[in-house]
Design a protein around this motif. Sequence first.
Motif, PDB file in Angstrom:
ATOM      1  N   SER A 386      41.784  33.623  36.892  1.00 51.19           N
ATOM      2  CA  SER A 386      42.112  35.016  37.239  1.00 51.19           C
ATOM      3  C   SER A 386      40.967  35.979  36.986  1.00 51.19           C
ATOM      4  CB  SER A 386      43.353  35.464  36.467  1.00 51.19           C
ATOM      5  OG  SER A 386      43.048  35.689  35.097  1.00 51.19           O
ATOM      6  N   ALA A 387      40.093  35.687  36.037  1.00 52.11           N
ATOM      7  CA  ALA A 387      39.067  36.660  35.627  1.00 52.11           C
ATOM      8  C   ALA A 387      38.182  37.085  36.792  1.00 52.11           C
ATOM      9  CB  ALA A 387      38.219  36.081  34.500  1.00 52.11           C
ATOM     10  N   VAL A 388      37.692  36.141  37.566  1.00 49.84           N
ATOM     11  CA  VAL A 388      36.793  36.467  38.672  1.00 49.84           C
ATOM     12  C   VAL A 388      37.547  37.244  39.762  1.00 49.84           C
ATOM     13  CG1 VAL A 388      37.164  34.268  39.868  1.00 49.84           C
ATOM     14  CG2 VAL A 388      35.031  35.520  40.224  1.00 49.84           C
ATOM     15  N   LEU A 389      38.832  36.959  39.924  1.00 46.24           N
ATOM     16  CA  LEU A 389      39.653  37.686  40.902  1.00 46.24           C
ATOM     17  C   LEU A 389      39.901  39.119  40.436  1.00 46.24           C
ATOM     18  CD1 LEU A 389      42.146  34.785  41.556  1.00 46.24           C
ATOM     19  CD2 LEU A 389      40.665  35.782  43.309  1.00 46.24           C
ATOM     20  N   LEU A 393      38.710  42.419  42.630  1.00 49.63           N
ATOM     21  CA  LEU A 393      39.679  43.432  43.060  1.00 49.63           C
ATOM     22  C   LEU A 393      39.347  44.792  42.461  1.00 49.63           C
ATOM     23  CD1 LEU A 393      42.948  41.305  42.830  1.00 49.63           C
ATOM     24  CD2 LEU A 393      41.945  42.234  44.925  1.00 49.63           C
ATOM     25  N   SER A 394      38.909  44.814  41.201  1.00 48.76           N
ATOM     26  CA  SER A 394      38.542  46.076  40.554  1.00 48.76           C
ATOM     27  C   SER A 394      37.360  46.728  41.262  1.00 48.76           C
ATOM     28  CB  SER A 394      38.186  45.829  39.083  1.00 48.76           C
ATOM     29  OG  SER A 394      39.314  45.397  38.358  1.00 48.76           O
ATOM     30  N   GLU A 395      36.363  45.922  41.613  1.00 48.65           N
ATOM     31  CA  GLU A 395      35.162  46.454  42.261  1.00 48.65           C
ATOM     32  C   GLU A 395      35.481  47.083  43.612  1.00 48.65           C
ATOM     33  OE1 GLU A 395      32.304  43.334  42.506  1.00 48.65           O
ATOM     34  OE2 GLU A 395      32.014  43.203  40.328  1.00 48.65           O
ATOM     35  N   ILE A 396      36.482  46.555  44.292  1.00 52.13           N
ATOM     36  CA  ILE A 396      36.796  47.039  45.637  1.00 52.13           C
ATOM     37  C   ILE A 396      37.902  48.097  45.614  1.00 52.13           C
ATOM     38  CG2 ILE A 396      38.646  45.455  46.371  1.00 52.13           C
ATOM     39  CD1 ILE A 396      36.893  44.928  48.898  1.00 52.13           C
TER      40      ILE A 396
END
Length: 608
Positions: A386-389, A393-396
């Motif tokens: 989940s961490a990379v997801l 999502l936060s960046e976008i």
Amino acid sequence: MSQQVTTALPTAGAPSPEQILEGLDPEQRRVATELDGPMCVLAGAGTGKTRAITHRIAYGIAIGRYVPQRVLALTFTTRAADEMRVRLRQLGAVGVQARTFHSAALRQLQYFWPQAVGGTPPTIIPHKAQLITEAANRLRLSTDRATIRDLAGEIEWAKVKMLTPDTLMPHLADRALPNDITPINMVRLYRTYEELKDERHIIDFEDVLMLTVGILEEDETIAAAVRAQYRHFVVDEYQDVSPLQQRLLNVWMGGRDDVCVVGDASQTIYSFTGATSRFLMDFKRRHRNANVVKLVRDYRSTHTVVELANNLLKARKPGKDSTPGAWAQPLELVSQRGKGPDADWIEAADDEDEAHRIARDIKELIHHNEIPASEIAVLFRTNAQSAVLEQALSEIGVHYQLRGAEQFFARPEVRNAMTLLRNSANAQTDEKTPQLVRDVLKSLGYSDQAPASSGAVRAKWESLAALVSMADSLNATREKERAQARENNASELPQVFSLHEFAAHLAQRLQNQDAPSMDGVTLASLHSAKGLEWDAVYLCGLNEGLMPISFAKTSDEIDEERRLLYVGITRARKYITFSWSLSRTPGGRANRKRSRFLDTLAPKNMYR
């Protein structure tokens, strides 16, 4: 064997028997109307099993065959029990007990404890970690946080298998134990853990079932009282029962056969917790006069999604090491919806690339297809994925929520909120519950407008907003029931939803580890997605070693991984995307292989 039929007057204003049956398909109607003797309902994903069994209960009450207070409907999560109660009320079936196994057992344990044992019932510990850590320290065993969590899982597995410290050892020979824990030390740890509980007059979650079984099996007077209370049983998600839960059900029934079980062997994904589909598959053998009904009309998913799910199961092949009788013929679903959009396939360069491509795709889906973020889920095999997801999502700028009750209820703001709500529940006020909840949570930082900032501030607000949203939803449901009762000129209205009831509801959800829904894209493991559904589902990380997981070696273990992916596919109503990566890290060697399960699903000209 003839039985005396007990009749009951229908609730004033309740739907007639004919109205209850309206809208049911032929198979659902069979479930609702064939009330004599045992019944086994084999219900595929999205086939309306909850609709069928709630209409069965309501129809039985409407024709006077069932007395509401003598029906016990059992399921596995508080959320599912809540949904069942709401549906039953809407059908006029007021007074039916819809509970989880643990909730029903706990109620009986607390009520009969003074009579059966004497004194005050023991306190239930919400988590095992502290006690296991203390037991390990007593034995001078070196453990870390991850090992403690795994040891808790081992103890839970042993208990639902009804294994004690004295009987556990033979069952550990072929079991993969946590790091550096030998079978002998596992037994010693289990025994020390039990001794610590006894010293402090405390019990754990599984003890609730074990103690209830013990009391009912040893005291015939108490058993007779329980059997006099409950005459008809309905068990949902029957493929997930453990030997301990089945034993409790047997004691409750006491040799009677007024039981309807509902399940799907293809959705058995919790064997690591002791759940087994054996009881579902053997039901006809144990109850030779049972009616068997198959629900295969899928009302949830498009034809595209259903065909993918069917094809995944069609490719099953038992191996030489498969457990005899464990491979039931899967149900073949038939979609009742249109074709729907084709599945999407993402082959990414690495995990970061995969996460960013999923995030961009989700943003496009939200803005151009007008799919609410709350109707989108990204599902994965392990929580570490989940961490990379989350980062992508936060960046976008796409909000998300992590599905998992432990994370939600462990948050400091949630614990503080539950304490404040519980303390405020007895206050005399004319304010309605949703507003009271808002007022109480303002002291913790809640406001009607979301903060502009992200990170911890935003995460805290979203936790509190989830509690407010839950209060709004429960209150709206109750108001709808009251309005319906007025319209039907019912003699008695459902009570106004109270703050005290809301606090109790939260406590029950905590006990059953049932997290609320929050606004945003859902990130969840495949296991925690069971029982849920979304308009769009992304199945990511579909690489060998993750799907199937690397430690799945036997044919039975590989087949459970296949069933886990099947559950993931059938969560989607319309849009479904499969993704995998060729390398774990950017710039790494592209030597990863996509999951073998995709070989029969992906288009023939699909890159590999």
